[in-house]
Scaffold this motif. Structure first.
Motif, PDB file in Angstrom:
ATOM      1  N   ASP A  53      48.120  74.421  39.369  1.00 55.15           N
ATOM      2  CA  ASP A  53      48.042  73.473  38.092  1.00 55.15           C
ATOM      3  C   ASP A  53      48.522  72.033  38.246  1.00 55.15           C
ATOM      4  O   ASP A  53      48.756  71.209  37.297  1.00 55.15           O
ATOM      5  N   GLN A  54      49.089  71.753  39.405  1.00 53.75           N
ATOM      6  CA  GLN A  54      49.934  70.555  39.516  1.00 53.75           C
ATOM      7  C   GLN A  54      48.883  69.440  40.361  1.00 53.75           C
ATOM      8  O   GLN A  54      48.328  70.042  41.428  1.00 53.75           O
ATOM      9  N   ALA A  55      48.917  68.297  40.038  1.00 56.35           N
ATOM     10  CA  ALA A  55      48.009  67.262  40.563  1.00 56.35           C
ATOM     11  C   ALA A  55      48.852  66.573  41.804  1.00 56.35           C
ATOM     12  O   ALA A  55      48.288  66.219  42.834  1.00 56.35           O
ATOM     13  N   GLU A  56      50.281  66.700  41.798  1.00 59.33           N
ATOM     14  CA  GLU A  56      50.852  66.411  42.656  1.00 59.33           C
ATOM     15  C   GLU A  56      51.897  67.519  43.660  1.00 59.33           C
ATOM     16  O   GLU A  56      52.385  68.295  42.881  1.00 59.33           O
ATOM     17  N   ASP A  57      51.913  67.340  44.799  1.00 60.20           N
ATOM     18  CA  ASP A  57      52.857  68.465  45.574  1.00 60.20           C
ATOM     19  C   ASP A  57      54.324  68.253  45.059  1.00 60.20           C
ATOM     20  O   ASP A  57      54.696  67.371  44.305  1.00 60.20           O
ATOM     21  N   VAL A  58      54.946  69.374  45.026  1.00 55.29           N
ATOM     22  CA  VAL A  58      56.322  69.505  44.587  1.00 55.29           C
ATOM     23  C   VAL A  58      57.303  68.759  45.466  1.00 55.29           C
ATOM     24  O   VAL A  58      58.267  68.432  45.128  1.00 55.29           O
ATOM     25  N   LEU A  59      57.048  68.965  46.892  1.00 53.08           N
ATOM     26  CA  LEU A  59      57.577  68.261  47.890  1.00 53.08           C
ATOM     27  C   LEU A  59      57.318  66.767  48.364  1.00 53.08           C
ATOM     28  O   LEU A  59      55.888  66.669  48.365  1.00 53.08           O
ATOM     29  N   PHE A  60      58.015  66.150  48.957  1.00 54.41           N
ATOM     30  CA  PHE A  60      57.790  64.777  49.572  1.00 54.41           C
ATOM     31  C   PHE A  60      57.676  64.967  50.979  1.00 54.41           C
ATOM     32  O   PHE A  60      58.554  65.779  51.664  1.00 54.41           O
ATOM     33  N   LEU A  61      56.633  64.577  51.656  1.00 57.52           N
ATOM     34  CA  LEU A  61      56.638  64.627  53.140  1.00 57.52           C
ATOM     35  C   LEU A  61      56.018  63.072  53.416  1.00 57.52           C
ATOM     36  O   LEU A  61      55.291  62.338  53.193  1.00 57.52           O
ATOM     37  N   SER A 171      66.124  69.867  50.748  1.00 60.70           N
ATOM     38  CA  SER A 171      64.793  69.777  50.003  1.00 60.70           C
ATOM     39  C   SER A 171      64.531  68.397  49.628  1.00 60.70           C
ATOM     40  O   SER A 171      65.459  67.720  49.137  1.00 60.70           O
ATOM     41  N   TYR A 172      63.128  67.739  50.017  1.00 55.38           N
ATOM     42  CA  TYR A 172      62.829  66.695  49.432  1.00 55.38           C
ATOM     43  C   TYR A 172      61.848  66.890  48.312  1.00 55.38           C
ATOM     44  O   TYR A 172      60.770  67.395  48.562  1.00 55.38           O
ATOM     45  N   PHE A 173      62.189  66.284  47.051  1.00 53.73           N
ATOM     46  CA  PHE A 173      61.312  66.748  46.181  1.00 53.73           C
ATOM     47  C   PHE A 173      60.552  65.323  45.739  1.00 53.73           C
ATOM     48  O   PHE A 173      61.009  64.308  45.680  1.00 53.73           O
ATOM     49  N   ARG A 174      59.139  65.495  45.376  1.00 57.79           N
ATOM     50  CA  ARG A 174      58.438  64.195  45.205  1.00 57.79           C
ATOM     51  C   ARG A 174      58.594  64.007  43.714  1.00 57.79           C
ATOM     52  O   ARG A 174      58.672  64.735  42.846  1.00 57.79           O
ATOM     53  N   VAL A 175      58.879  62.656  43.456  1.00 59.24           N
ATOM     54  CA  VAL A 175      59.090  62.215  42.030  1.00 59.24           C
ATOM     55  C   VAL A 175      58.223  61.073  41.793  1.00 59.24           C
ATOM     56  O   VAL A 175      57.574  60.368  42.908  1.00 59.24           O
ATOM     57  N   GLY A 176      57.700  60.628  40.506  1.00 60.65           N
ATOM     58  CA  GLY A 176      56.889  59.577  40.217  1.00 60.65           C
ATOM     59  C   GLY A 176      57.581  58.429  40.305  1.00 60.65           C
ATOM     60  O   GLY A 176      56.920  57.310  40.764  1.00 60.65           O
ATOM     61  N   ASP A 177      59.016  58.311  39.892  1.00 62.06           N
ATOM     62  CA  ASP A 177      59.494  56.888  40.227  1.00 62.06           C
ATOM     63  C   ASP A 177      61.214  57.435  39.988  1.00 62.06           C
ATOM     64  O   ASP A 177      61.640  57.572  39.071  1.00 62.06           O
ATOM     65  N   ILE A 178      61.839  56.996  41.186  1.00 63.95           N
ATOM     66  CA  ILE A 178      63.218  57.590  41.134  1.00 63.95           C
ATOM     67  C   ILE A 178      63.774  56.977  40.486  1.00 63.95           C
ATOM     68  O   ILE A 178      65.131  57.583  39.847  1.00 63.95           O
ATOM     69  N   LYS A 179      63.903  55.711  39.811  1.00 66.04           N
ATOM     70  CA  LYS A 179      64.721  55.049  38.779  1.00 66.04           C
ATOM     71  C   LYS A 179      64.721  55.925  37.357  1.00 66.04           C
ATOM     72  O   LYS A 179      65.538  55.404  36.398  1.00 66.04           O
ATOM     73  N   ARG A 180      63.715  56.748  37.254  1.00 63.90           N
ATOM     74  CA  ARG A 180      63.348  57.140  35.912  1.00 63.90           C
ATOM     75  C   ARG A 180      63.818  58.897  35.858  1.00 63.90           C
ATOM     76  O   ARG A 180      63.692  59.494  35.095  1.00 63.90           O
ATOM     77  N   VAL A 227      64.412  66.325  36.157  1.00 58.33           N
ATOM     78  CA  VAL A 227      63.518  66.015  34.972  1.00 58.33           C
ATOM     79  C   VAL A 227      62.905  64.682  35.547  1.00 58.33           C
ATOM     80  O   VAL A 227      63.366  63.721  35.712  1.00 58.33           O
ATOM     81  N   ASP A 228      61.402  64.826  35.707  1.00 55.79           N
ATOM     82  CA  ASP A 228      60.398  63.661  36.136  1.00 55.79           C
ATOM     83  C   ASP A 228      59.743  63.274  34.960  1.00 55.79           C
ATOM     84  O   ASP A 228      58.504  63.722  34.879  1.00 55.79           O
ATOM     85  N   PRO A 229      59.894  62.093  34.165  1.00 58.12           N
ATOM     86  CA  PRO A 229      59.010  62.062  32.924  1.00 58.12           C
ATOM     87  C   PRO A 229      57.705  61.273  33.528  1.00 58.12           C
ATOM     88  O   PRO A 229      56.605  61.341  32.814  1.00 58.12           O
ATOM     89  N   VAL A 230      57.564  60.687  34.603  1.00 60.99           N
ATOM     90  CA  VAL A 230      56.480  60.064  35.249  1.00 60.99           C
ATOM     91  C   VAL A 230      55.298  61.080  35.529  1.00 60.99           C
ATOM     92  O   VAL A 230      54.168  61.189  35.249  1.00 60.99           O
ATOM     93  N   LEU A 231      55.789  62.246  36.584  1.00 61.66           N
ATOM     94  CA  LEU A 231      54.903  63.174  36.665  1.00 61.66           C
ATOM     95  C   LEU A 231      54.915  64.456  35.938  1.00 61.66           C
ATOM     96  O   LEU A 231      54.115  65.334  35.816  1.00 61.66           O
ATOM     97  N   GLN A 232      55.583  64.072  34.658  1.00 58.86           N
ATOM     98  CA  GLN A 232      55.670  65.047  33.423  1.00 58.86           C
ATOM     99  C   GLN A 232      55.802  66.643  33.850  1.00 58.86           C
ATOM    100  O   GLN A 232      55.328  67.443  33.558  1.00 58.86           O
ATOM    101  N   ARG A 233      57.221  66.401  34.377  1.00 56.92           N
ATOM    102  CA  ARG A 233      57.544  67.968  34.831  1.00 56.92           C
ATOM    103  C   ARG A 233      59.122  68.044  35.152  1.00 56.92           C
ATOM    104  O   ARG A 233      59.564  67.259  35.323  1.00 56.92           O
ATOM    105  N   ARG A 234      59.548  69.493  35.122  1.00 56.34           N
ATOM    106  CA  ARG A 234      60.828  69.577  35.583  1.00 56.34           C
ATOM    107  C   ARG A 234      60.813  70.741  36.907  1.00 56.34           C
ATOM    108  O   ARG A 234      60.082  71.618  36.611  1.00 56.34           O
ATOM    109  N   ILE A 235      61.510  70.239  37.791  1.00 61.02           N
ATOM    110  CA  ILE A 235      61.678  71.112  38.955  1.00 61.02           C
ATOM    111  C   ILE A 235      63.050  71.738  38.736  1.00 61.02           C
ATOM    112  O   ILE A 235      64.153  71.331  38.555  1.00 61.02           O
ATOM    113  N   HIS A 236      62.821  73.151  38.820  1.00 58.74           N
ATOM    114  CA  HIS A 236      63.960  74.008  38.404  1.00 58.74           C
ATOM    115  C   HIS A 236      64.389  74.545  39.775  1.00 58.74           C
ATOM    116  O   HIS A 236      63.693  75.373  40.597  1.00 58.74           O
TER     117      HIS A 236
END
Length: 301
Positions: A53-61, A171-180, A227-236
């Protein structure tokens, strides 16, 4: 490694196959009813985890990662063992230990259900190139791919003398914008600022990243939330066997010095690492074992 033989021994029709990945490295590709994932046998490293159900990977590569034996892959979840950070003995051994720079052994694959797949990888003392680590040991890395990503790294002391380790899932987590991005769960924790010679400080409020950050938090809570407001998700992130946590982002200046990161990649990830780091030294007696565990799950923001 013989990809065809690995598939005969460990492939699961319709759910798991071993492929020749970047640089010709053998990788485990999983597609089940919950998520897709990619695991590199080299380094024992999860490179991708993406719930359906996710458009983006949880992880950054990083697209500029090296896929060459002897070099670590930049991104995903590298395994740091038997030390985290610089060589504690100053013997010019690699940062974060040596198991992320070498091949593991695929030991087992299992279908738990249509929605969950498990993989087990081994790394043991028959590996002799790291001649400055002489204690007999075995590592077992269990990886669960389902509604959440589950990791369990068990260290077995197979020798007759005790040894001590530090370790982490880097762990490297993908985020929409680090500043947010905001990280919850570290409020009021003490931390050591590695950018200021290890100066001890207290975290005031939630963690927000607006510049280079490299911190080791002590007495950290076992449940952290990105909490990532750009990708609209919370990684627990749940890690029951740790009392330390690491938060790292290289920001723009340091990123430019890293050949396996694009200049602007720092905007797209945050490292929040579960581990036994710094003063959280783990001593393992002969015939004993210790497990580091982490569970990563997503919820809508």
């Amino acid at each position: 490694m013989d990809i065809q033989q690995l598939n005969r021994d460990f492939g699961i029709a319709g759910q798991l196959e071993i492929i020749s990945g970047q640089g010709g490295l053998p990788m485990i590709k999983i597609d089940n009813d919950s998520a897709s994932a990619l695991i590199s046998i080299y380094g024992g490293q999860v490179l991708s985890f993406q719930p359906l159900d996710q458009a983006e990977d949880v992880l950054f590569l990083s697209q500029q990662s090296a896929y060459t034996e002897g070099k670590a892959i930049r991104g995903g979840i590298p395994v740091c063992w038997p030390w985290f950070g610089p060589d504690p003995k100053g013997l010019q051994r690699p940062n974060h230990g040596f198991v992320r720079n070498h091949f593991w052994q695929l030991a087992n694959t299992t279908t738990i259900s249509a929605s969950e797949t498990k993989v087990s990888l081994l790394f043991n003392e028959t590996y002799k190139k790291e001649n400055t680590w002489r204690q007999p040991f075995m590592l077992l890395l269990d990886i669960g791919i389902g509604p959440s990503l589950q990791l369990k790294l068990t260290t077995f002391n197979t020798g007759d003398t005790p040894f001590s380790i530090t370790q982490a899932f880097h762990s490297y987590f993908r985020v929409g914008d680090i500043k947010r991005v905001k990280i919850f769960g570290l409020e009021d924790c003490e931390y050591f600022d590695k950018l200021e010679q290890g100066t001890q400080k207290t975290q005031k409020g939630v963690v927000a990243v607006t510049k280079e950050v490299d911190r080791v938090y002590v007495e950290a809570r076992r449940d952290l939330v990105i909490v990532d407001p750009v990708l609209q998700r919370r990684i627990h992130i749940n890690s029951p066997d740790t009392s330390t946590a690491v938060v790292w982002n290289p920001w723009s200046k340091t990123s430019k010095k890293m050949p396996d990161l694009a200049n602007l990649d720092y905007r797209r990830f945050i490292c929040v690492e579960a581990g036994n780091v710094a003063f959280d030294l783990i001593k393992i007696q002969p015939g004993s074992q210790f497990s580091l565990q982490a569970n990563y799950s997503l919820r809508p923001d």
